[in-house]
Design a protein around this motif. Structure first.
Motif, PDB file in Angstrom:
ATOM      1  N   ASP A 121      -1.173 111.358 -56.235  1.00 31.07           N
ATOM      2  CA  ASP A 121      -0.044 111.214 -57.253  1.00 31.07           C
ATOM      3  C   ASP A 121      -0.328 112.747 -57.951  1.00 31.07           C
ATOM      4  N   THR A 122       0.346 112.832 -58.863  1.00 25.62           N
ATOM      5  CA  THR A 122       0.473 114.330 -59.459  1.00 25.62           C
ATOM      6  C   THR A 122      -0.649 114.750 -60.140  1.00 25.62           C
ATOM      7  N   LEU A 123      -1.656 113.718 -60.291  1.00 24.02           N
ATOM      8  CA  LEU A 123      -3.219 114.193 -60.871  1.00 24.02           C
ATOM      9  C   LEU A 123      -4.201 114.480 -60.097  1.00 24.02           C
ATOM     10  N   GLY A 124      -3.635 114.566 -58.800  1.00 26.32           N
ATOM     11  CA  GLY A 124      -4.648 114.996 -57.650  1.00 26.32           C
ATOM     12  C   GLY A 124      -5.427 113.998 -56.902  1.00 26.32           C
ATOM     13  N   ARG A 125      -5.010 112.787 -57.461  1.00 23.92           N
ATOM     14  CA  ARG A 125      -5.697 111.735 -56.807  1.00 23.92           C
ATOM     15  C   ARG A 125      -5.390 111.381 -55.379  1.00 23.92           C
ATOM     16  N   GLU A 126      -6.104 111.160 -54.342  1.00 22.89           N
ATOM     17  CA  GLU A 126      -5.656 111.151 -52.913  1.00 22.89           C
ATOM     18  C   GLU A 126      -6.496 110.342 -52.245  1.00 22.89           C
ATOM     19  N   VAL A 127      -6.086 109.495 -51.319  1.00 18.20           N
ATOM     20  CA  VAL A 127      -6.828 108.928 -50.059  1.00 18.20           C
ATOM     21  C   VAL A 127      -6.043 109.091 -48.819  1.00 18.20           C
ATOM     22  N   SER A 128      -6.508 109.814 -47.797  1.00 15.12           N
ATOM     23  CA  SER A 128      -5.575 110.317 -46.884  1.00 15.12           C
ATOM     24  C   SER A 128      -6.521 110.367 -45.366  1.00 15.12           C
ATOM     25  N   VAL A 129      -5.779 110.353 -44.375  1.00 14.58           N
ATOM     26  CA  VAL A 129      -6.934 110.310 -43.181  1.00 14.58           C
ATOM     27  C   VAL A 129      -5.990 111.305 -42.171  1.00 14.58           C
ATOM     28  N   SER A 130      -6.452 111.961 -41.346  1.00 16.18           N
ATOM     29  CA  SER A 130      -5.801 112.789 -40.267  1.00 16.18           C
ATOM     30  C   SER A 130      -6.587 112.720 -39.064  1.00 16.18           C
ATOM     31  N   ASN A 131      -5.625 112.880 -38.033  1.00 14.00           N
ATOM     32  CA  ASN A 131      -6.333 112.948 -36.479  1.00 14.00           C
ATOM     33  C   ASN A 131      -5.736 113.942 -35.712  1.00 14.00           C
ATOM     34  N   LEU A 132      -6.872 114.972 -35.722  1.00  9.68           N
ATOM     35  CA  LEU A 132      -6.470 116.247 -34.761  1.00  9.68           C
ATOM     36  C   LEU A 132      -7.102 116.335 -33.636  1.00  9.68           C
ATOM     37  N   PHE A 133      -6.347 116.714 -32.426  1.00  9.10           N
ATOM     38  CA  PHE A 133      -6.888 117.169 -31.225  1.00  9.10           C
ATOM     39  C   PHE A 133      -7.294 118.686 -31.056  1.00  9.10           C
ATOM     40  N   ILE A 134      -8.638 118.862 -30.752  1.00  7.55           N
ATOM     41  CA  ILE A 134      -8.926 120.393 -30.905  1.00  7.55           C
ATOM     42  C   ILE A 134      -9.631 120.821 -29.404  1.00  7.55           C
ATOM     43  N   ASP A 142     -29.668 129.991 -27.253  1.00  8.16           N
ATOM     44  CA  ASP A 142     -30.375 129.792 -26.409  1.00  8.16           C
ATOM     45  C   ASP A 142     -29.861 130.247 -24.975  1.00  8.16           C
ATOM     46  N   GLY A 143     -28.572 130.692 -24.960  1.00  2.00           N
ATOM     47  CA  GLY A 143     -27.715 131.176 -23.974  1.00  2.00           C
ATOM     48  C   GLY A 143     -26.648 130.341 -23.212  1.00  2.00           C
ATOM     49  N   THR A 144     -26.666 129.035 -23.704  1.00  2.00           N
ATOM     50  CA  THR A 144     -25.959 127.929 -23.232  1.00  2.00           C
ATOM     51  C   THR A 144     -24.533 128.132 -23.754  1.00  2.00           C
ATOM     52  N   GLN A 145     -23.384 127.598 -23.256  1.00  2.00           N
ATOM     53  CA  GLN A 145     -22.006 127.741 -23.681  1.00  2.00           C
ATOM     54  C   GLN A 145     -21.517 126.316 -23.462  1.00  2.00           C
ATOM     55  N   GLN A 146     -20.567 125.658 -24.363  1.00  2.00           N
ATOM     56  CA  GLN A 146     -20.159 124.449 -24.343  1.00  2.00           C
ATOM     57  C   GLN A 146     -18.657 124.544 -24.736  1.00  2.00           C
ATOM     58  N   ILE A 147     -17.608 124.400 -23.800  1.00  3.16           N
ATOM     59  CA  ILE A 147     -16.316 124.121 -23.892  1.00  3.16           C
ATOM     60  C   ILE A 147     -15.690 122.719 -23.829  1.00  3.16           C
ATOM     61  N   THR A 148     -15.007 122.178 -24.863  1.00  2.16           N
ATOM     62  CA  THR A 148     -14.809 120.593 -24.793  1.00  2.16           C
ATOM     63  C   THR A 148     -13.777 120.496 -25.747  1.00  2.16           C
ATOM     64  N   ALA A 149     -12.913 119.298 -25.567  1.00  2.00           N
ATOM     65  CA  ALA A 149     -11.762 118.970 -26.357  1.00  2.00           C
ATOM     66  C   ALA A 149     -12.378 117.642 -27.191  1.00  2.00           C
ATOM     67  N   ARG A 150     -11.911 117.826 -28.387  1.00  2.00           N
ATOM     68  CA  ARG A 150     -12.572 116.870 -29.518  1.00  2.00           C
ATOM     69  C   ARG A 150     -11.512 116.117 -30.161  1.00  2.00           C
ATOM     70  N   ASN A 151     -11.631 114.727 -30.511  1.00  2.00           N
ATOM     71  CA  ASN A 151     -10.821 114.223 -31.092  1.00  2.00           C
ATOM     72  C   ASN A 151     -11.580 114.296 -32.613  1.00  2.00           C
ATOM     73  N   SER A 152     -10.741 114.855 -33.735  1.00  2.00           N
ATOM     74  CA  SER A 152     -11.366 115.073 -34.994  1.00  2.00           C
ATOM     75  C   SER A 152     -10.674 114.324 -35.909  1.00  2.00           C
ATOM     76  N   VAL A 153     -11.384 113.225 -36.406  1.00  2.00           N
ATOM     77  CA  VAL A 153     -10.750 112.499 -37.469  1.00  2.00           C
ATOM     78  C   VAL A 153     -11.475 112.636 -38.843  1.00  2.00           C
ATOM     79  N   ARG A 154     -10.480 112.831 -39.933  1.00  2.00           N
ATOM     80  CA  ARG A 154     -10.815 113.362 -41.283  1.00  2.00           C
ATOM     81  C   ARG A 154     -10.590 112.446 -42.331  1.00  2.00           C
ATOM     82  N   LEU A 155     -11.288 112.041 -43.146  1.00  2.00           N
ATOM     83  CA  LEU A 155     -11.121 111.100 -44.403  1.00  2.00           C
ATOM     84  C   LEU A 155     -11.166 111.803 -45.661  1.00  2.00           C
ATOM     85  N   LYS A 156     -10.216 112.126 -46.212  1.00  2.00           N
ATOM     86  CA  LYS A 156     -10.409 112.647 -47.507  1.00  2.00           C
ATOM     87  C   LYS A 156     -10.174 111.827 -48.449  1.00  2.00           C
ATOM     88  N   VAL A 157     -10.863 111.885 -49.697  1.00  2.00           N
ATOM     89  CA  VAL A 157     -10.770 111.118 -50.995  1.00  2.00           C
ATOM     90  C   VAL A 157     -10.883 112.119 -52.298  1.00  2.00           C
TER      91      VAL A 157
END
Length: 233
Positions: A121-134, A142-157
């Motif tokens: 709403d216009t008062l800034g109240r919000e409940v939302s979800v997103s699903n990104l592929f990153i 320690d010198g190690t490296q990691q390369i991966t694809a992730r599913n990023s789920v975000r809940l915003k209130v």
């Protein structure tokens, strides 16, 4: 700031650009049984163009010593441009991170995905979800490296009433190649508005990483109390 942004977005004309800035600074110093120094700052700039485009830019930095030894040197930068129409959202993301606590020398993220606002709403109240592929590349101390694809789920209130604003953002980010490789984080902030531009902020930040550098720990919790400044033009 949330209520200002939401109200302005709903009132903007197609050719209008709005810029909103918010900055927070906190610090701590103690001597005696434990000698500790800590400084923390977060900076955010929100650009909105017309009725459908937005570009949030966010950065945070934490620096802390305990008994004169470096413990915390945490840097996080990200940009999340988005397109919104009604309840639908389409996001892109670019991020960079360094963390002494978690043994990360460099982490780079790029991704995109959809989102949906269950309530806003216009008062800034919000409940939302997103699903990104990153796509993510991480170099550890320690010198190690990691390369991966992730599913990023975000809940915003977000909720605001009079001079109080509550904001909570929760991430769950499992690797698509190995679900035992995941990250979980939550940032919750309560802001009490003192003047038109100043507010007192209480923040709780928790992160868990299943993959971490040798000698480090998977969990980190920060609780801060500070002052924030916000303006728009």
């Amino acid at each position: 700031m949330l209520s200002v942004v939401a109200h302005a977005q709903n009132q903007q004309q197609p050719d209008t650009t709005l810029i909103v800035y918010n900055g927070q600074l906190t610090g701590a110093y103690s001597r005696g049984g434990v000698n500790r120094t800590l400084i923390s700052t977060t900076q955010a700039v929100m650009f909105t163009r017309g009725k459908h485009l937005g570009l949030p830019l966010n950065g945070s930095f934490i620096y802390g010593k305990q008994d004169r030894l470096l413990k915390e040197r945490e840097l996080l930068l990200n940009a999340t441009p988005y397109y919104y129409k009604g309840r639908f959202r389409a996001y892109a993301i670019g991020g960079f991170e360094r963390s002494n606590l978690r043994g990360i020398t460099d982490r780079v993220q790029l991704g995109a995905g959809p989102g949906w606002a269950f309530y806003s709403d216009t008062l800034g109240r919000e409940v939302s979800v997103s699903n990104l592929f990153i796509r993510e590349k991480t170099d550890f101390l320690d010198g190690t490296q990691q390369i991966t694809a992730r599913n990023s789920v975000r809940l915003k209130v977000a909720y605001s009433i009079k001079i109080l604003t509550l904001s909570s953002i929760t991430f769950y980010q499992p690797s698509l190649e190995d679900f035992n490789n995941y990250r979980f984080s939550n940032l919750t902030t309560l802001a009490l508005k003192v003047t038109k531009t100043l507010a007192v902020n209480f923040s709780y930040n928790y992160t868990h990483e299943s993959q971490y550098s040798e000698g480090k720990v998977p969990d980190n919790t920060n609780v801060t109390l500070g002052v924030s400044y916000a303006t728009k033009r």
